[in-house]
Design an enzyme around this catalytic site. Structure first.
Site, PDB file in Angstrom:
ATOM      1  CB  ALA A 298      -0.882   0.661   1.039  1.00 22.22           C
TER       2      ALA A 298
ATOM      3  CD  GLU B 223      -2.007  -7.881   3.099  1.00 22.17           C
ATOM      4  OE1 GLU B 223      -2.029  -6.666   2.713  1.00 22.17           O
ATOM      5  OE2 GLU B 223      -2.950  -7.201   4.419  1.00 22.17           O
TER       6      GLU B 223
HETATM    7  N1  CO8 Z   1       4.715   3.519  -0.349  1.00 19.15           N
HETATM    8  C1  CO8 Z   1       5.233   4.685  -1.293  1.00 19.15           C
HETATM    9  N2  CO8 Z   1       6.435   4.359  -1.792  1.00 19.15           N
HETATM   10  C2  CO8 Z   1       7.150   3.875  -2.155  1.00 19.15           C
HETATM   11  C3  CO8 Z   1       6.862   2.224  -1.012  1.00 19.15           C
HETATM   12  C4  CO8 Z   1       5.672   1.983  -0.900  1.00 19.15           C
HETATM   13  N3  CO8 Z   1       5.131   0.719  -0.014  1.00 19.15           N
HETATM   14  N4  CO8 Z   1       7.398   1.511  -2.391  1.00 19.15           N
HETATM   15  C5  CO8 Z   1       8.234   2.119  -2.578  1.00 19.15           C
HETATM   16  N5  CO8 Z   1       7.796   3.787  -3.008  1.00 19.15           N
HETATM   17  C6  CO8 Z   1       8.913   4.590  -3.555  1.00 19.15           C
HETATM   18  C7  CO8 Z   1      10.174   4.357  -3.320  1.00 19.15           C
HETATM   19  O1  CO8 Z   1       9.035   5.506  -1.756  1.00 19.15           O
HETATM   20  C8  CO8 Z   1      10.477   5.119  -4.144  1.00 19.15           C
HETATM   21  O2  CO8 Z   1      10.464   6.394  -4.048  1.00 19.15           O
HETATM   22  P1  CO8 Z   1      11.151   7.622  -4.656  1.00 19.15           P
HETATM   23  O3  CO8 Z   1      12.601   7.909  -5.824  1.00 19.15           O
HETATM   24  O4  CO8 Z   1      10.263   9.011  -4.566  1.00 19.15           O
HETATM   25  O5  CO8 Z   1      11.543   7.988  -3.364  1.00 19.15           O
HETATM   26  C9  CO8 Z   1      10.512   4.381  -5.135  1.00 19.15           C
HETATM   27  O6  CO8 Z   1       9.468   3.749  -4.237  1.00 19.15           O
HETATM   28  C10 CO8 Z   1      11.241   2.954  -5.041  1.00 19.15           C
HETATM   29  O7  CO8 Z   1      11.904   2.429  -3.587  1.00 19.15           O
HETATM   30  P2  CO8 Z   1      12.936   2.368  -3.182  1.00 19.15           P
HETATM   31  O8  CO8 Z   1      13.870   3.908  -3.937  1.00 19.15           O
HETATM   32  O9  CO8 Z   1      13.039   1.941  -1.765  1.00 19.15           O
HETATM   33  O10 CO8 Z   1      13.629   0.670  -4.265  1.00 19.15           O
HETATM   34  P3  CO8 Z   1      14.894  -0.025  -3.628  1.00 19.15           P
HETATM   35  O11 CO8 Z   1      14.643  -0.868  -4.549  1.00 19.15           O
HETATM   36  O12 CO8 Z   1      15.689   0.509  -2.789  1.00 19.15           O
HETATM   37  O13 CO8 Z   1      13.569  -0.814  -2.340  1.00 19.15           O
HETATM   38  C11 CO8 Z   1      12.336  -1.884  -1.629  1.00 19.15           C
HETATM   39  C12 CO8 Z   1      12.411  -1.362  -2.713  1.00 19.15           C
HETATM   40  C13 CO8 Z   1      12.804  -2.642  -0.922  1.00 19.15           C
HETATM   41  C14 CO8 Z   1      10.538  -2.750  -2.359  1.00 19.15           C
HETATM   42  C15 CO8 Z   1      11.951  -0.792  -1.154  1.00 19.15           C
HETATM   43  O14 CO8 Z   1      11.177   0.556  -1.613  1.00 19.15           O
HETATM   44  C16 CO8 Z   1      11.020  -1.031   0.151  1.00 19.15           C
HETATM   45  O15 CO8 Z   1      10.765  -0.973   2.130  1.00 19.15           O
HETATM   46  N6  CO8 Z   1       9.364  -0.117   0.402  1.00 19.15           N
HETATM   47  C17 CO8 Z   1       8.411  -0.456   1.425  1.00 19.15           C
HETATM   48  C18 CO8 Z   1       7.598  -1.655   1.021  1.00 19.15           C
HETATM   49  C19 CO8 Z   1       6.625  -2.404   2.018  1.00 19.15           C
HETATM   50  O16 CO8 Z   1       7.104  -1.716   3.778  1.00 19.15           O
HETATM   51  N7  CO8 Z   1       5.680  -2.543   2.210  1.00 19.15           N
HETATM   52  C20 CO8 Z   1       4.893  -2.445   2.932  1.00 19.15           C
HETATM   53  C21 CO8 Z   1       3.326  -1.313   3.329  1.00 19.15           C
HETATM   54  S1  CO8 Z   1       2.548  -1.540   4.354  1.00 19.15           S
HETATM   55  C22 CO8 Z   1       1.346  -1.919   3.803  1.00 19.15           C
HETATM   56  O17 CO8 Z   1       0.936  -2.512   1.902  1.00 19.15           O
HETATM   57  C23 CO8 Z   1      -0.245  -2.383   4.305  1.00 19.15           C
HETATM   58  C24 CO8 Z   1      -1.236  -2.788   3.732  1.00 19.15           C
HETATM   59  C25 CO8 Z   1      -2.633  -2.593   4.233  1.00 19.15           C
HETATM   60  C26 CO8 Z   1      -2.940  -1.094   3.769  1.00 19.15           C
HETATM   61  C27 CO8 Z   1      -4.805  -1.442   3.650  1.00 19.15           C
HETATM   62  C28 CO8 Z   1      -5.123   0.075   3.245  1.00 19.15           C
HETATM   63  C29 CO8 Z   1      -6.271   0.722   2.893  1.00 19.15           C
END
Ligand code: CO8
Length: 257
Positions: free
Chosen positions: A65, A111
Site C-alpha cells: 500500500a 495481499e
Molecule cells: N509506498 C509508497 N512508495 C513506495 C513504496 C510504498 N509501499 N514502496 C516503494 N516506494 C517508492 C519509494 O519511496 C521510492 O520513491 P522515491 O524515488 O520517490 O523515493 C520508489 O518507490 C523506489 O523505491 P526504493 O528507492 O525504496 O527502491 P529499492 O529498490 O531501494 O527498494 C523495496 C525496494 C525493498 C521494495 C523498498 O521500496 C521498500 O521496502 N518498500 C516498502 C515495502 C513495504 O513496507 N510495504 C508495505 C507497505 S504497508 C502495506 O502494504 C499495508 C497494507 C494494508 C493497507 C490497507 C489500506 C487500505
C-alpha cells in the site's frame, strides 16, 4: 476502458490488468484500488471474458500500500474512508483470477496476489508482509490468507519478522503454484489463463466457488456444498456438450451456459 493507474487489455477471452505506477514500484494508492476493482468488476460482468490476469512490472508486482498516502492518516480517517471494502469487491469477483508476479510483492502487493485464485511467479519474485517494520500490520487480508496458504509457523515467521520469502521458498510453502523464468512469466500465465477461459464459464465459476468454500466451512459441510454444485452442473448445456464431446472423441465447444 482507460484508467489512471493501471493498463487493461484483452486477448480473446483473457483480460489483463497491469499495475502501472512504475516510479513508486506499483505502490497501491486509493486510486489504484479503485481502478483495479472497477476493471475487474467490469471484466467479471463481461461474458466474453473467461479469466482475468493481474500483473505488475519486472522489478515489482507491487511494493505494498502507498505508505506516503497513509503516513498522516488518523484513526478516524481510516475508519471513515474504509478503503478495505474496495479490496473486498475484488475478492468477490466470481471469475478465475491469476496473479503473475515478478519482483517485489510486499504488504498490500502480496495481499493483492493472494486475493487472486492462484499465483504464478517469476524466479525473481519476493513475497513479504513487512508492515510490522512500519509499526502496523497487514490490512488487506494478509494475516488470514497467508496463514491459510502457508500455515501458522511460516505465516508467523513472515509477519512477525517482516522478512521476504523468495520464489523457491514460496513454491515449497504452497503460496505459489508455479515458478518460471522471468522472460517466460507472461507466456506461462497466458497459457494457463487461455486454458481456463476455454472451459465452460459457469463450470469454472462453480469450481472456484467450491475451492473457496474449503476456507469457510467444515469438511462435511464443504463436501455437501460441492455435491450440490456438482448436481447443478447437470442443468447446464455445457455439461451435455462436454460429456458428448468426450464420447464422440472431439474437442468440446462450450456455449458458457
Ligand atoms: N509506498 C509508497 N512508495 C513506495 C513504496 C510504498 N509501499 N514502496 C516503494 N516506494 C517508492 C519509494 O519511496 C521510492 O520513491 P522515491 O524515488 O520517490 O523515493 C520508489 O518507490 C523506489 O523505491 P526504493 O528507492 O525504496 O527502491 P529499492 O529498490 O531501494 O527498494 C523495496 C525496494 C525493498 C521494495 C523498498 O521500496 C521498500 O521496502 N518498500 C516498502 C515495502 C513495504 O513496507 N510495504 C508495505 C507497505 S504497508 C502495506 O502494504 C499495508 C497494507 C494494508 C493497507 C490497507 C489500506 C487500505
Amino acid at each position: 476502458m482507460s484508467y489512471e493507474t493501471i493498463l487493461v487489455e484483452r486477448r480473446d477471452r483473457v483480460a489483463l490488468i497491469t499495475l502501472n505506477r512504475p516510479k513508486q514500484l506499483n505502490a497501491l494508492n486509493v486510486q489504484m484500488a479503485r481502478d483495479i476493482t472497477d476493471a475487474a468488476q467490469k471484466f467479471d460482468a463481461d461474458e466474453t471474458i473467461g479469466c482475468i490476469v493481474v500483473t505488475g512490472a519486472a522489478k515489482a508486482f507491487a511494493a505494498g500500500a502507498d505508505i506516503k498516502e497513509m503516513t498522516d492518516l488518523s484513526y478516524m480517517d481510516a475508519h471513515r474512508l474504509d478503503w478495505f471494502h474496495l479490496w473486498d469487491r475484488l475478492a468477490d469477483v466470481r471469475k478465475p483470477m491469476i496473479a503473475a508476479v515478478s519482483g517485489y510483492a510486499l504488504g498490500g502487493g502480496c495481499e493483492l496476489a493472494m486475493i487472486c485464485d492462484f499465483i504464478i511467479a517469476a524466479d525473481t519474485a519476493k513475497f513479504g508482509q513487512p508492515e510490522v517494520k512500519l509499526g502496523v500490520m497487514p490490512g488487506i487480508g494478509g494475516s488470514q490468507r497467508l496463514t491459510r496458504a502457508v500455515g501458522k509457523a511460516k505465516a508467523m515467521d513472515m509477519i512477525l519478522t517482516g522478512r521476504m520469502m523468495d520464489a523457491a521458498e514460496a513454491e515449497r510453502a504452497g503460496l505459489v503454484s508455479r515458478v518460471v523464468a522471468p522472460e517466460k512469466l507472461l507466456d506461462e500465465v497466458f497459457d494457463a489463463a487461455k486454458t481456463i477461459a476455454a472451459m465452460s464459464l459457469p463450470s469454472t465459476r462453480m469450481n472456484k466457488e467450491a475451492v473457496n468454500a474449503a476456507f469457510e466451512t467444515g469438511l462435511a459441510q464443504g463436501v455437501r456444498f460441492e455435491r450440490r454444485l456438482f448436481q447443478a452442473t447437470f442443468a447446464m448445456r455445457d455439461q451435455k456438450e462436454g460429456m458428448a464431446a468426450f464420447v464422440e472423441k472431439r474437442p468440446p465447444s462450450f456455449s458458457h451456459d
